[in-house]
Enzyme design. Structure first.
Site, PDB file in Angstrom:
ATOM      1  N   ASP A   1       0.872  -1.178   0.000  1.00 40.08           N
ATOM      2  CA  ASP A   1       0.000   0.000   0.000  1.00 40.08           C
ATOM      3  C   ASP A   1       0.907   1.226   0.000  1.00 40.08           C
ATOM      4  O   ASP A   1       2.139   1.108  -0.155  1.00 40.08           O
ATOM      5  CB  ASP A   1      -0.998  -0.042   1.171  1.00 40.08           C
ATOM      6  CG  ASP A   1      -0.355   0.280   2.522  1.00 40.08           C
ATOM      7  OD1 ASP A   1       0.887   0.413   2.588  1.00 40.08           O
ATOM      8  OD2 ASP A   1      -1.103   0.398   3.501  1.00 40.08           O
TER       9      ASP A   1
ATOM     10  N   CYS B   1       3.426  -2.720   4.039  1.00 41.67           N
ATOM     11  CA  CYS B   1       2.561  -1.592   4.387  1.00 41.67           C
ATOM     12  C   CYS B   1       3.329  -0.736   5.379  1.00 41.67           C
ATOM     13  O   CYS B   1       4.550  -0.878   5.474  1.00 41.67           O
ATOM     14  CB  CYS B   1       1.205  -2.068   4.914  1.00 41.67           C
ATOM     15  SG  CYS B   1       1.246  -2.974   6.475  1.00 41.67           S
ATOM     16  N   GLY B   2       2.680   0.154   6.106  1.00 43.54           N
ATOM     17  CA  GLY B   2       3.415   1.023   7.023  1.00 43.54           C
ATOM     18  C   GLY B   2       4.122   0.240   8.115  1.00 43.54           C
ATOM     19  O   GLY B   2       5.287   0.472   8.405  1.00 43.54           O
ATOM     20  N   THR B   3       3.399  -0.690   8.712  1.00 46.81           N
ATOM     21  CA  THR B   3       3.955  -1.478   9.823  1.00 46.81           C
ATOM     22  C   THR B   3       4.221  -2.934   9.469  1.00 46.81           C
ATOM     23  O   THR B   3       4.898  -3.633  10.222  1.00 46.81           O
ATOM     24  CB  THR B   3       2.966  -1.481  11.004  1.00 46.81           C
ATOM     25  OG1 THR B   3       1.731  -2.040  10.535  1.00 46.81           O
ATOM     26  CG2 THR B   3       2.728  -0.083  11.549  1.00 46.81           C
ATOM     27  N   GLY B   4       3.601  -3.428   8.419  1.00 47.71           N
ATOM     28  CA  GLY B   4       3.621  -4.861   8.100  1.00 47.71           C
ATOM     29  C   GLY B   4       2.483  -5.600   8.803  1.00 47.71           C
ATOM     30  O   GLY B   4       2.169  -6.741   8.464  1.00 47.71           O
ATOM     31  N   ILE B   5       1.866  -4.950   9.764  1.00 46.33           N
ATOM     32  CA  ILE B   5       0.881  -5.638  10.605  1.00 46.33           C
ATOM     33  C   ILE B   5      -0.485  -5.757   9.926  1.00 46.33           C
ATOM     34  O   ILE B   5      -1.090  -6.830   9.913  1.00 46.33           O
ATOM     35  CB  ILE B   5       0.755  -4.938  11.977  1.00 46.33           C
ATOM     36  CG1 ILE B   5       2.089  -5.026  12.722  1.00 46.33           C
ATOM     37  CG2 ILE B   5      -0.361  -5.572  12.808  1.00 46.33           C
ATOM     38  CD1 ILE B   5       2.146  -4.182  13.986  1.00 46.33           C
ATOM     39  N   GLY B   6      -0.966  -4.664   9.355  1.00 50.12           N
ATOM     40  CA  GLY B   6      -2.276  -4.719   8.686  1.00 50.12           C
ATOM     41  C   GLY B   6      -2.264  -5.730   7.553  1.00 50.12           C
ATOM     42  O   GLY B   6      -3.206  -6.531   7.406  1.00 50.12           O
TER      43      GLY B   6
ATOM     44  N   HIS C   1      10.467 -22.993  10.704  1.00 49.51           N
ATOM     45  CA  HIS C   1       9.582 -23.601  11.703  1.00 49.51           C
ATOM     46  C   HIS C   1       8.093 -23.465  11.390  1.00 49.51           C
ATOM     47  O   HIS C   1       7.315 -24.343  11.749  1.00 49.51           O
ATOM     48  CB  HIS C   1       9.855 -22.996  13.083  1.00 49.51           C
ATOM     49  CG  HIS C   1      11.155 -23.449  13.675  1.00 49.51           C
ATOM     50  ND1 HIS C   1      11.544 -23.143  14.957  1.00 49.51           N
ATOM     51  CD2 HIS C   1      12.172 -24.185  13.147  1.00 49.51           C
ATOM     52  CE1 HIS C   1      12.737 -23.675  15.209  1.00 49.51           C
ATOM     53  NE2 HIS C   1      13.148 -24.296  14.110  1.00 49.51           N
TER      54      HIS C   1
ATOM     55  N   ARG D   1       9.447 -32.170  13.426  1.00 48.15           N
ATOM     56  CA  ARG D   1       8.529 -31.875  14.533  1.00 48.15           C
ATOM     57  C   ARG D   1       7.626 -30.674  14.252  1.00 48.15           C
ATOM     58  O   ARG D   1       6.591 -30.500  14.900  1.00 48.15           O
ATOM     59  CB  ARG D   1       9.321 -31.668  15.833  1.00 48.15           C
ATOM     60  CG  ARG D   1      10.142 -30.392  15.882  1.00 48.15           C
ATOM     61  CD  ARG D   1      11.025 -30.345  17.121  1.00 48.15           C
ATOM     62  NE  ARG D   1      11.634 -29.044  17.341  1.00 48.15           N
ATOM     63  CZ  ARG D   1      12.720 -28.600  16.714  1.00 48.15           C
ATOM     64  NH1 ARG D   1      13.299 -29.344  15.795  1.00 48.15           N
ATOM     65  NH2 ARG D   1      13.231 -27.411  16.996  1.00 48.15           N
ATOM     66  N   HIS D   2       8.030 -29.841  13.277  1.00 46.38           N
ATOM     67  CA  HIS D   2       7.237 -28.643  12.968  1.00 46.38           C
ATOM     68  C   HIS D   2       6.052 -28.949  12.056  1.00 46.38           C
ATOM     69  O   HIS D   2       5.106 -28.176  11.979  1.00 46.38           O
ATOM     70  CB  HIS D   2       8.126 -27.577  12.335  1.00 46.38           C
ATOM     71  CG  HIS D   2       9.286 -27.223  13.201  1.00 46.38           C
ATOM     72  ND1 HIS D   2       9.145 -26.578  14.403  1.00 46.38           N
ATOM     73  CD2 HIS D   2      10.606 -27.499  13.067  1.00 46.38           C
ATOM     74  CE1 HIS D   2      10.333 -26.440  14.976  1.00 46.38           C
ATOM     75  NE2 HIS D   2      11.236 -26.994  14.175  1.00 46.38           N
TER      76      HIS D   2
HETATM   77  C1  RB5 Z   1      -1.611   3.244   6.047  1.00 42.43           C
HETATM   78  O1  RB5 Z   1      -1.558   4.564   6.492  1.00 42.43           O
HETATM   79  C2  RB5 Z   1      -1.259   2.288   7.170  1.00 42.43           C
HETATM   80  O2  RB5 Z   1      -2.302   2.209   8.073  1.00 42.43           O
HETATM   81  C3  RB5 Z   1      -0.935   0.934   6.600  1.00 42.43           C
HETATM   82  O3  RB5 Z   1       0.114   1.062   5.707  1.00 42.43           O
HETATM   83  C4  RB5 Z   1      -0.472  -0.136   7.561  1.00 42.43           C
HETATM   84  O4  RB5 Z   1       0.556   0.315   8.368  1.00 42.43           O
HETATM   85  C5  RB5 Z   1      -1.473  -0.861   8.297  1.00 42.43           C
HETATM   86  O5  RB5 Z   1      -1.163  -1.785   9.069  1.00 42.43           O
END
Ligand code: RB5
Length: 145
Positions: A7, A64-69, A97, A131-132
């Protein structure tokens, strides 16, 4: 073949990874975005993950910004084991693993140097099995429950 997408929060990092993949002669499909405009990351996650699940791509990379979304969205897709990582140890061990098939990176968290090292480890490390195997199967069982 590797599927890659981002994104707006991950565009700069994705572009650096794409340049790196070209240098390494790694075949990839870039699902965009290609220019800086706001998009909803689940849409990009779906395109990249569909490519992995169908077998077109062996592995996927999402920025993305954090990789988390991206990782949250990707992990809702059946057959995807996405890992949001910020350092090389996790990028390697999530292949060994967890048999992760999508690497999620945060463009606002890490620089392109460490990201490209993580990409190399992720793409060049095979699942250890043993084992994994049972534990990864248990993840699939949760998905099917
Ligand atoms: C976009 O501003 C931001 O929310 C997206 O890139 C991401 O970090 C979400 O996890």
């Amino acid at each position: 073949m590797i599927a890659i997408g981002c994104d707006h929060g991950g565009l700069e990092l994705k572009n650096a990874i794409v340049a790196h993949l070209k240098e390494q002669n790694v075949e990839f499909h870039d699902f965009g975005i290609y220019e800086n405009h706001s998009v909803d990351y689940p849409e990009i996650a779906k395109m990249v993950c569909d490519s992995v699940v169908s077998g077109e791509a062996k592995l996927g990379i999402l920025c993305c910004g954090t990789g988390i979304g991206m990782s949250m969205a990707a992990n809702k897709i059946k057959g995807i084991r996405a890992a949001a990582c910020s350092e090389t140890f996790s990028a390697k061990y999530t292949r060994l693993h967890n048999n992760a098939n999508v690497l999620c990176l945060g463009g606002r968290v890490i620089g392109s140097g460490v990201a490209n090292e993580m990409v190399d480890l992720f793409l060049n490390t095979e699942f250890e099995g043993g084992r994994h195997e049972k534990r990864v199967q248990m993840i699939s069982d949760l998905e099917n429950a």
